[in-house]
Motif scaffolding. Structure first.
Motif, PDB file in Angstrom:
ATOM      1  N   MET A 141      -8.707  13.219 -18.729  1.00  0.00           N
ATOM      2  CA  MET A 141      -9.022  15.265 -19.069  1.00  0.00           C
ATOM      3  C   MET A 141      -8.092  15.743 -18.754  1.00  0.00           C
ATOM      4  O   MET A 141      -7.803  17.108 -18.592  1.00  0.00           O
ATOM      5  CB  MET A 141      -9.629  15.025 -17.724  1.00  0.00           C
ATOM      6  CG  MET A 141     -11.083  14.218 -17.564  1.00  0.00           C
ATOM      7  SD  MET A 141     -11.902  15.259 -18.793  1.00  0.00           S
ATOM      8  CE  MET A 141     -11.983  13.767 -19.441  1.00  0.00           C
ATOM      9  N   LEU A 142      -6.092  14.572 -18.316  1.00  0.00           N
ATOM     10  CA  LEU A 142      -5.130  16.408 -18.446  1.00  0.00           C
ATOM     11  C   LEU A 142      -4.978  16.854 -19.683  1.00  0.00           C
ATOM     12  O   LEU A 142      -4.571  18.604 -19.557  1.00  0.00           O
ATOM     13  CB  LEU A 142      -3.967  15.279 -18.267  1.00  0.00           C
ATOM     14  CG  LEU A 142      -4.006  14.643 -16.206  1.00  0.00           C
ATOM     15  CD1 LEU A 142      -2.869  14.092 -16.556  1.00  0.00           C
ATOM     16  CD2 LEU A 142      -3.961  15.608 -15.771  1.00  0.00           C
ATOM     17  N   LYS A 194      -1.577  17.484   5.986  1.00  0.00           N
ATOM     18  CA  LYS A 194      -0.848  18.385   4.358  1.00  0.00           C
ATOM     19  C   LYS A 194      -0.106  17.344   3.661  1.00  0.00           C
ATOM     20  O   LYS A 194       0.152  18.414   2.556  1.00  0.00           O
ATOM     21  CB  LYS A 194      -1.128  19.348   4.539  1.00  0.00           C
ATOM     22  CG  LYS A 194      -2.495  20.179   5.507  1.00  0.00           C
ATOM     23  CD  LYS A 194      -1.510  22.158   5.412  1.00  0.00           C
ATOM     24  CE  LYS A 194      -3.185  22.852   5.916  1.00  0.00           C
ATOM     25  NZ  LYS A 194      -2.718  24.087   6.015  1.00  0.00           N
ATOM     26  N   GLU A 195      -0.327  16.668   2.984  1.00  0.00           N
ATOM     27  CA  GLU A 195       0.768  15.758   2.125  1.00  0.00           C
ATOM     28  C   GLU A 195       0.075  15.526   0.797  1.00  0.00           C
ATOM     29  O   GLU A 195       0.521  15.076  -0.364  1.00  0.00           O
ATOM     30  CB  GLU A 195       1.033  14.116   2.511  1.00  0.00           C
ATOM     31  CG  GLU A 195       1.576  14.326   3.532  1.00  0.00           C
ATOM     32  CD  GLU A 195       1.588  12.889   4.425  1.00  0.00           C
ATOM     33  OE1 GLU A 195       2.910  12.549   5.446  1.00  0.00           O
ATOM     34  OE2 GLU A 195       1.174  11.532   3.879  1.00  0.00           O
ATOM     35  N   ALA A 196      -1.405  16.246   0.346  1.00  0.00           N
ATOM     36  CA  ALA A 196      -1.903  16.079  -0.323  1.00  0.00           C
ATOM     37  C   ALA A 196      -3.138  17.691   0.008  1.00  0.00           C
ATOM     38  O   ALA A 196      -3.630  17.706   1.099  1.00  0.00           O
ATOM     39  CB  ALA A 196      -2.986  15.293  -1.014  1.00  0.00           C
ATOM     40  N   ASP A 197      -3.141  18.396  -1.351  1.00  0.00           N
ATOM     41  CA  ASP A 197      -3.925  19.376  -0.856  1.00  0.00           C
ATOM     42  C   ASP A 197      -5.497  18.944  -1.221  1.00  0.00           C
ATOM     43  O   ASP A 197      -6.645  19.798  -0.809  1.00  0.00           O
ATOM     44  CB  ASP A 197      -3.518  20.253  -2.581  1.00  0.00           C
ATOM     45  CG  ASP A 197      -2.471  20.851  -2.040  1.00  0.00           C
ATOM     46  OD1 ASP A 197      -1.806  21.754  -1.096  1.00  0.00           O
ATOM     47  OD2 ASP A 197      -1.459  20.403  -3.207  1.00  0.00           O
ATOM     48  N   ILE A 198      -5.201  18.362  -2.318  1.00  0.00           N
ATOM     49  CA  ILE A 198      -7.162  17.571  -2.439  1.00  0.00           C
ATOM     50  C   ILE A 198      -6.958  15.881  -2.449  1.00  0.00           C
ATOM     51  O   ILE A 198      -5.629  15.481  -2.811  1.00  0.00           O
ATOM     52  CB  ILE A 198      -7.385  17.912  -3.963  1.00  0.00           C
ATOM     53  CG1 ILE A 198      -7.446  19.706  -4.223  1.00  0.00           C
ATOM     54  CG2 ILE A 198      -9.015  17.711  -4.340  1.00  0.00           C
ATOM     55  CD1 ILE A 198      -7.368  19.912  -5.673  1.00  0.00           C
ATOM     56  N   VAL A 199      -8.103  14.903  -2.024  1.00  0.00           N
ATOM     57  CA  VAL A 199      -7.980  13.618  -1.820  1.00  0.00           C
ATOM     58  C   VAL A 199      -9.500  13.355  -2.503  1.00  0.00           C
ATOM     59  O   VAL A 199     -11.100  14.296  -2.268  1.00  0.00           O
ATOM     60  CB  VAL A 199      -8.165  13.402  -0.189  1.00  0.00           C
ATOM     61  CG1 VAL A 199      -8.059  11.996   0.009  1.00  0.00           C
ATOM     62  CG2 VAL A 199      -6.747  14.010   0.445  1.00  0.00           C
ATOM     63  N   VAL A 200      -9.635  12.453  -3.264  1.00  0.00           N
ATOM     64  CA  VAL A 200     -10.995  12.114  -3.381  1.00  0.00           C
ATOM     65  C   VAL A 200     -10.539  11.067  -2.696  1.00  0.00           C
ATOM     66  O   VAL A 200      -9.921   9.937  -2.496  1.00  0.00           O
ATOM     67  CB  VAL A 200     -10.443  11.430  -5.419  1.00  0.00           C
ATOM     68  CG1 VAL A 200     -12.158  11.280  -5.546  1.00  0.00           C
ATOM     69  CG2 VAL A 200     -10.721  13.093  -5.619  1.00  0.00           C
ATOM     70  N   TRP A 245     -16.024  11.112  -3.397  1.00  0.00           N
ATOM     71  CA  TRP A 245     -16.334  12.686  -2.257  1.00  0.00           C
ATOM     72  C   TRP A 245     -14.516  13.086  -2.174  1.00  0.00           C
ATOM     73  O   TRP A 245     -13.770  12.823  -2.552  1.00  0.00           O
ATOM     74  CB  TRP A 245     -16.290  12.171  -0.823  1.00  0.00           C
ATOM     75  CG  TRP A 245     -17.783  11.364  -0.544  1.00  0.00           C
ATOM     76  CD1 TRP A 245     -17.533   9.852  -0.235  1.00  0.00           C
ATOM     77  CD2 TRP A 245     -19.271  11.882  -0.058  1.00  0.00           C
ATOM     78  NE1 TRP A 245     -19.354   9.974  -0.168  1.00  0.00           N
ATOM     79  CE2 TRP A 245     -19.892  11.099   0.581  1.00  0.00           C
ATOM     80  CE3 TRP A 245     -19.192  13.776  -0.236  1.00  0.00           C
ATOM     81  CZ2 TRP A 245     -20.940  10.993   0.522  1.00  0.00           C
ATOM     82  CZ3 TRP A 245     -20.275  13.882   0.476  1.00  0.00           C
ATOM     83  CH2 TRP A 245     -21.136  12.339   1.475  1.00  0.00           C
ATOM     84  N   ILE A 246     -14.527  14.854  -2.490  1.00  0.00           N
ATOM     85  CA  ILE A 246     -13.436  15.433  -2.921  1.00  0.00           C
ATOM     86  C   ILE A 246     -13.784  16.872  -1.634  1.00  0.00           C
ATOM     87  O   ILE A 246     -14.043  16.804  -0.509  1.00  0.00           O
ATOM     88  CB  ILE A 246     -13.720  15.867  -3.925  1.00  0.00           C
ATOM     89  CG1 ILE A 246     -12.110  16.868  -4.166  1.00  0.00           C
ATOM     90  CG2 ILE A 246     -14.477  17.294  -4.167  1.00  0.00           C
ATOM     91  CD1 ILE A 246     -12.027  17.056  -5.978  1.00  0.00           C
ATOM     92  N   THR A 247     -12.260  15.731  -0.960  1.00  0.00           N
ATOM     93  CA  THR A 247     -11.847  17.208   0.041  1.00  0.00           C
ATOM     94  C   THR A 247     -10.480  17.441   0.200  1.00  0.00           C
ATOM     95  O   THR A 247      -9.447  17.116  -0.746  1.00  0.00           O
ATOM     96  CB  THR A 247     -12.205  15.779   1.000  1.00  0.00           C
ATOM     97  OG1 THR A 247     -12.798  14.866   1.412  1.00  0.00           O
ATOM     98  CG2 THR A 247     -11.760  16.264   2.906  1.00  0.00           C
ATOM     99  N   PHE A 298     -12.489  22.779 -11.455  1.00  0.00           N
ATOM    100  CA  PHE A 298     -12.203  21.156 -12.932  1.00  0.00           C
ATOM    101  C   PHE A 298     -13.135  19.706 -12.562  1.00  0.00           C
ATOM    102  O   PHE A 298     -13.831  19.285 -13.539  1.00  0.00           O
ATOM    103  CB  PHE A 298     -10.836  21.809 -13.363  1.00  0.00           C
ATOM    104  CG  PHE A 298     -10.734  20.659 -14.179  1.00  0.00           C
ATOM    105  CD1 PHE A 298     -11.099  21.034 -16.215  1.00  0.00           C
ATOM    106  CD2 PHE A 298     -10.729  19.427 -14.860  1.00  0.00           C
ATOM    107  CE1 PHE A 298     -10.897  20.828 -17.241  1.00  0.00           C
ATOM    108  CE2 PHE A 298     -10.325  18.893 -15.885  1.00  0.00           C
ATOM    109  CZ  PHE A 298     -10.111  19.202 -16.474  1.00  0.00           C
ATOM    110  N   LEU A 299     -12.639  19.270 -11.554  1.00  0.00           N
ATOM    111  CA  LEU A 299     -12.651  17.452 -11.446  1.00  0.00           C
ATOM    112  C   LEU A 299     -14.305  17.831 -10.997  1.00  0.00           C
ATOM    113  O   LEU A 299     -15.167  16.923 -12.038  1.00  0.00           O
ATOM    114  CB  LEU A 299     -12.359  17.541  -9.550  1.00  0.00           C
ATOM    115  CG  LEU A 299     -10.511  17.230 -10.515  1.00  0.00           C
ATOM    116  CD1 LEU A 299      -9.799  16.955  -9.325  1.00  0.00           C
ATOM    117  CD2 LEU A 299      -9.677  16.589 -11.198  1.00  0.00           C
ATOM    118  N   MET A 300     -15.341  18.709 -11.064  1.00  0.00           N
ATOM    119  CA  MET A 300     -16.179  18.549 -10.072  1.00  0.00           C
ATOM    120  C   MET A 300     -17.040  18.752 -12.056  1.00  0.00           C
ATOM    121  O   MET A 300     -17.996  17.852 -12.032  1.00  0.00           O
ATOM    122  CB  MET A 300     -16.740  19.936  -9.883  1.00  0.00           C
ATOM    123  CG  MET A 300     -16.571  19.331  -7.792  1.00  0.00           C
ATOM    124  SD  MET A 300     -17.315  18.376  -7.326  1.00  0.00           S
ATOM    125  CE  MET A 300     -19.141  19.089  -7.025  1.00  0.00           C
TER     126      MET A 300
END
Length: 305
Positions: free
Chosen positions: A115-116, A142-148, A268-270, A287-289
């Protein structure tokens, strides 16, 4: 008479980074700064406040009692700053900056990366960092902004929504299946070689699924990498449980017991709650959703087509 120096919001960002990581070097990497600069900013903040915020020891920086109290104030200021940025930033300027995503290897390598090109065309001012080693990432720091993740956090200051269900089946290469006894029921499965995860390195309960298929299955080859498992299966090393969205790309793989074995798991997206309204983070989540829902048949399995 010389007055004490004032501290700035930048000083508080340095304080929060050290408080969350406990290490100057890790905080410096997150802030794209140097070890010496982080140390200097912490010293300046403590001097301005006339309090000791950290105890220094060989293992790193540990918050003092006053530091524990101060972090609550600093985090509230951080949340208000993010809200203010979201309110003041509109249009294309909102879609700017770096977003770090932590996600399992499977969905990262076999979906997100495809998807990039679309993402970079639509949002050329957002740079993505993709981390696939989830064991080393800490959402609380907060080592990542978004986690799946496969298993959402049970508590904490997080925003979480389901990205998608996905289905897994048993697969084997056509050459392997042609040269081994037929699989006519689940009871035939333990007689075959299996490829799977290393048991003591499974980082999410959702990946521990061989026992759900048959309690006597013992993998002959184990790897922490789903890509290595896929390659071993394609090379005829044995049968393997694979997500449909990965296996369906490989016509040399054949589904085994398609009407009997069908496992369902969830992504799950967190993100940290105070990042939810950050324009760049919200843009990536949306965008990912959208991309996942647009490709729903690949995630929901052979019966959804």
């Amino acid at each position: 008479m010389k007055s004490a120096p004032h501290f700035t919001w930048d000083d508080l960002q340095f304080f929060l980074a050290v408080a969350r990581t406990g290490q100057l070097s890790t905080a410096a990497r997150q802030l794209r700064s140097s070890h010496a600069t982080v140390s200097r900013r912490i010293d300046r903040l403590e001097f301005a406040l006339k309090v000791k915020l950290f105890e220094r020891n060989p293992r790193g920086y540990v918050l003092t009692g006053m530091g524990q109290r101060f972090i609550e104030t600093a985090e509230r200021m951080e949340q208000e700053t993010e809200r203010l940025r979201a309110d003041l930033t509109v249009g294309s300027a909102a879609q700017r900056g770096v977003v770090r995503i932590s996600a399992p290897e499977g969905i990262s390598n076999f979906f997100f990366t495809s998807m990039l090109p679309e993402f970079t065309t639509r949002y050329p001012n957002i740079s993505l960092e993709l981390v696939t080693i989830q064991q080393i990432m800490s959402l609380s720091r907060k080592e990542a902004d978004i986690v799946v993740v496969l298993d959402p956090p049970k508590a904490g200051p997080y925003f979480t929504e389901k990205l998608t269900d996905y289905h897994l089946q048993v697969y084997g290469s056509r050459d392997y299946l042609a040269s081994h006894p037929p699989v006519e029921s689940r009871n035939d499965l333990p007689d075959h070689a299996f490829v799977g995860y290393i048991e003591d390195m499974i980082f999410a309960p959702g990946l521990d699924y061989l026992g759900d298929i048959h309690p006597r299955i013992k993998p002959q080859f184990q790897s922490s990498s789903i890509f290595a498992q896929l390659t071993a299966t394609k090379n005829g090393l044995g049968l393997c449980v694979l997500p449909y969205f990965i296996a369906c790309r490989h016509p040399d793989l054949q589904m085994v017991l398609p009407d009997d074995v069908d496992l369902k798991r969830h992504y799950w997206i967190t993100c940290h709650r105070d990042l939810r309204q950050s324009p760049r983070v919200r843009t990536v989540i949306d965008f990912l959703m959208e991309a996942v829902h647009r490709n729903a048949p690949a995630f929901l399995g052979h019966g959804s087509a």
